[in-house]
Motif scaffolding. Structure first.
Motif, PDB file in Angstrom:
ATOM      1  N   SER A  35      33.840   0.709 -27.985  1.00 16.28           N
ATOM      2  CA  SER A  35      34.965   1.579 -28.331  1.00 16.28           C
ATOM      3  C   SER A  35      35.354   1.514 -29.799  1.00 16.28           C
ATOM      4  O   SER A  35      35.951   2.453 -30.312  1.00 16.28           O
ATOM      5  CB  SER A  35      36.175   1.257 -27.456  1.00 16.28           C
ATOM      6  OG  SER A  35      36.557  -0.089 -27.629  1.00 16.28           O
ATOM      7  N   LYS A  36      35.011   0.454 -30.506  1.00 21.65           N
ATOM      8  CA  LYS A  36      35.377   0.349 -31.923  1.00 21.65           C
ATOM      9  C   LYS A  36      34.287   0.885 -32.845  1.00 21.65           C
ATOM     10  O   LYS A  36      34.446   0.884 -34.054  1.00 21.65           O
ATOM     11  CB  LYS A  36      35.683  -1.101 -32.271  1.00 21.65           C
ATOM     12  CG  LYS A  36      36.908  -1.593 -31.539  1.00 21.65           C
ATOM     13  CD  LYS A  36      37.296  -2.972 -31.952  1.00 21.65           C
ATOM     14  CE  LYS A  36      38.474  -3.367 -31.079  1.00 21.65           C
ATOM     15  NZ  LYS A  36      39.292  -4.383 -31.624  1.00 21.65           N
ATOM     16  N   ALA A  37      33.207   1.362 -32.291  1.00 22.74           N
ATOM     17  CA  ALA A  37      32.066   1.812 -33.099  1.00 22.74           C
ATOM     18  C   ALA A  37      32.002   3.334 -33.212  1.00 22.74           C
ATOM     19  O   ALA A  37      30.923   3.913 -33.198  1.00 22.74           O
ATOM     20  CB  ALA A  37      30.781   1.260 -32.508  1.00 22.74           C
ATOM     21  N   VAL A  38      33.138   3.973 -33.349  1.00 25.65           N
ATOM     22  CA  VAL A  38      33.181   5.435 -33.374  1.00 25.65           C
ATOM     23  C   VAL A  38      32.368   5.998 -34.542  1.00 25.65           C
ATOM     24  O   VAL A  38      31.625   6.972 -34.370  1.00 25.65           O
ATOM     25  CB  VAL A  38      34.644   5.941 -33.424  1.00 25.65           C
ATOM     26  CG1 VAL A  38      34.708   7.453 -33.576  1.00 25.65           C
ATOM     27  CG2 VAL A  38      35.388   5.506 -32.169  1.00 25.65           C
ATOM     28  N   ARG A  39      32.453   5.403 -35.701  1.00 20.70           N
ATOM     29  CA  ARG A  39      31.682   5.902 -36.850  1.00 20.70           C
ATOM     30  C   ARG A  39      30.185   5.724 -36.636  1.00 20.70           C
ATOM     31  O   ARG A  39      29.388   6.597 -36.980  1.00 20.70           O
ATOM     32  CB  ARG A  39      32.119   5.214 -38.131  1.00 20.70           C
ATOM     33  CG  ARG A  39      33.463   5.704 -38.605  1.00 20.70           C
ATOM     34  CD  ARG A  39      33.808   5.150 -39.950  1.00 20.70           C
ATOM     35  NE  ARG A  39      35.129   5.627 -40.340  1.00 20.70           N
ATOM     36  CZ  ARG A  39      35.770   5.213 -41.385  1.00 20.70           C
ATOM     37  NH1 ARG A  39      35.223   4.318 -42.180  1.00 20.70           N
ATOM     38  NH2 ARG A  39      36.950   5.694 -41.673  1.00 20.70           N
ATOM     39  N   ALA A  40      29.795   4.600 -36.062  1.00 18.26           N
ATOM     40  CA  ALA A  40      28.371   4.369 -35.775  1.00 18.26           C
ATOM     41  C   ALA A  40      27.874   5.370 -34.737  1.00 18.26           C
ATOM     42  O   ALA A  40      26.748   5.856 -34.819  1.00 18.26           O
ATOM     43  CB  ALA A  40      28.149   2.937 -35.301  1.00 18.26           C
ATOM     44  N   VAL A  41      28.722   5.681 -33.769  1.00 17.00           N
ATOM     45  CA  VAL A  41      28.374   6.692 -32.771  1.00 17.00           C
ATOM     46  C   VAL A  41      28.180   8.040 -33.461  1.00 17.00           C
ATOM     47  O   VAL A  41      27.208   8.752 -33.194  1.00 17.00           O
ATOM     48  CB  VAL A  41      29.444   6.768 -31.661  1.00 17.00           C
ATOM     49  CG1 VAL A  41      29.320   8.051 -30.847  1.00 17.00           C
ATOM     50  CG2 VAL A  41      29.358   5.546 -30.757  1.00 17.00           C
ATOM     51  N   GLY A  42      29.090   8.399 -34.362  1.00 14.06           N
ATOM     52  CA  GLY A  42      28.960   9.662 -35.093  1.00 14.06           C
ATOM     53  C   GLY A  42      27.675   9.717 -35.901  1.00 14.06           C
ATOM     54  O   GLY A  42      26.987  10.745 -35.914  1.00 14.06           O
TER      55      GLY A  42
ATOM     56  N   GLY B 266      35.863  16.163 -32.761  1.00 14.08           N
ATOM     57  CA  GLY B 266      36.711  15.121 -33.324  1.00 14.08           C
ATOM     58  C   GLY B 266      37.815  14.755 -32.342  1.00 14.08           C
ATOM     59  O   GLY B 266      38.073  15.466 -31.369  1.00 14.08           O
ATOM     60  N   ALA B 267      38.487  13.648 -32.598  1.00  9.66           N
ATOM     61  CA  ALA B 267      39.531  13.135 -31.696  1.00  9.66           C
ATOM     62  C   ALA B 267      40.635  14.157 -31.448  1.00  9.66           C
ATOM     63  O   ALA B 267      41.210  14.209 -30.360  1.00  9.66           O
ATOM     64  CB  ALA B 267      40.127  11.853 -32.269  1.00  9.66           C
ATOM     65  N   ASN B 268      40.901  15.016 -32.435  1.00 10.63           N
ATOM     66  CA  ASN B 268      41.956  16.020 -32.280  1.00 10.63           C
ATOM     67  C   ASN B 268      41.419  17.361 -31.779  1.00 10.63           C
ATOM     68  O   ASN B 268      42.108  18.370 -31.818  1.00 10.63           O
ATOM     69  CB  ASN B 268      42.695  16.208 -33.611  1.00 10.63           C
ATOM     70  CG  ASN B 268      41.796  16.739 -34.711  1.00 10.63           C
ATOM     71  OD1 ASN B 268      40.599  16.963 -34.500  1.00 10.63           O
ATOM     72  ND2 ASN B 268      42.372  16.924 -35.890  1.00 10.63           N
ATOM     73  N   GLY B 269      40.155  17.380 -31.339  1.00  7.70           N
ATOM     74  CA  GLY B 269      39.545  18.603 -30.824  1.00  7.70           C
ATOM     75  C   GLY B 269      38.927  19.479 -31.895  1.00  7.70           C
ATOM     76  O   GLY B 269      38.460  20.585 -31.597  1.00  7.70           O
ATOM     77  N   SER B 270      38.909  19.004 -33.128  1.00  8.25           N
ATOM     78  CA  SER B 270      38.366  19.814 -34.215  1.00  8.25           C
ATOM     79  C   SER B 270      36.843  19.773 -34.231  1.00  8.25           C
ATOM     80  O   SER B 270      36.223  18.822 -33.767  1.00  8.25           O
ATOM     81  CB  SER B 270      38.901  19.314 -35.563  1.00  8.25           C
ATOM     82  OG  SER B 270      38.455  17.990 -35.788  1.00  8.25           O
TER      83      SER B 270
ATOM     84  N   GLY C 107      34.967   9.222 -29.802  1.00  9.86           N
ATOM     85  CA  GLY C 107      35.602   8.073 -29.143  1.00  9.86           C
ATOM     86  C   GLY C 107      35.209   7.970 -27.684  1.00  9.86           C
ATOM     87  O   GLY C 107      34.999   6.866 -27.163  1.00  9.86           O
ATOM     88  N   ASP C 108      35.120   9.099 -27.002  1.00  6.94           N
ATOM     89  CA  ASP C 108      34.678   9.094 -25.593  1.00  6.94           C
ATOM     90  C   ASP C 108      33.284   8.485 -25.476  1.00  6.94           C
ATOM     91  O   ASP C 108      33.029   7.662 -24.591  1.00  6.94           O
ATOM     92  CB  ASP C 108      34.621  10.518 -25.022  1.00  6.94           C
ATOM     93  CG  ASP C 108      35.972  11.194 -24.892  1.00  6.94           C
ATOM     94  OD1 ASP C 108      36.997  10.493 -24.816  1.00  6.94           O
ATOM     95  OD2 ASP C 108      35.982  12.447 -24.855  1.00  6.94           O
TER      96      ASP C 108
END
Length: 168
Positions: free
Chosen positions: A116-123, A142-146, A107-108
């Motif tokens: 900001s809405k392209a998190v999967r594309a970034v991944g 991951g967003a939760n630090g995983s 997300g960062d």
């Protein structure tokens, strides 16, 4: 990985604490760094020339050795993005802004490049990074630090993050 580049590519191998690595360069700069075993998205190297004396490949091997010994925190290499779409290259540039010993999230990165809405594309773009370690995709969590995906495997990602934490 997109189509094979037209310009001649040169390759050499580097023995890291995490296994053999394949280094690739052309006359403009370093085109790729991959783990030989267990790496996803390996390019077809059948047309590449082995050249252990190529100056960019020698410099890359030296800097990787310094990184693994804890002596180097940043790389000073001419990167030549042979593969990737403009979006992927933008994501890879954003990875270079994550400091040694720090982490960011998918997300960062999405926010940093204005999508900001392209998190999967970034991944997905991060998973295609052709410059393992040098362009620090291992610093993305991951967003939760995983710990999530790493083309070289999660064991290697864990090692790299611990290595940087110990030498930061």
């Amino acid at each position: 990985m997109r189509a094979q580049p037209i310009a001649p590519l040169f390759q050499s191998h580097f023995s890291s604490p995490l296994g053999q690595m394949l280094l690739a360069a052309n006359e403009q700069g370093l085109t790729g760094v991959w783990f030989v075993q267990g790496q996803q998205h390996m390019p077809d190297t059948s047309g590449w020339q082995t050249n252990d004396k190529h100056p960019t490949l020698q410099t890359a091997a030296q800097q990787l050795a310094e990184y693994f010994s804890g002596e180097r925190q940043t790389f000073d290499l001419p990167l030549y993005p042979t593969w990737g779409t403009p979006f992927q290259r933008n994501v890879w540039q954003a990875l270079l802004r994550i400091p040694y010993g720090h982490t960011g999230t998918y997300g960062d990165i999405a926010r940093n490049i204005g999508t900001s809405k392209a998190v999967r594309a970034v991944g997905a773009a991060i998973g295609q990074n052709p410059h393992t370690i040098v362009v620090p995709c291992h610093r993305v969590l991951g967003a939760n630090g995983s710990l999530t995906g790493f083309a070289g495997g999660l064991d290697r990602k864990t090692f790299l993050l611990a290595h940087e934490a110990a030498h930061a």
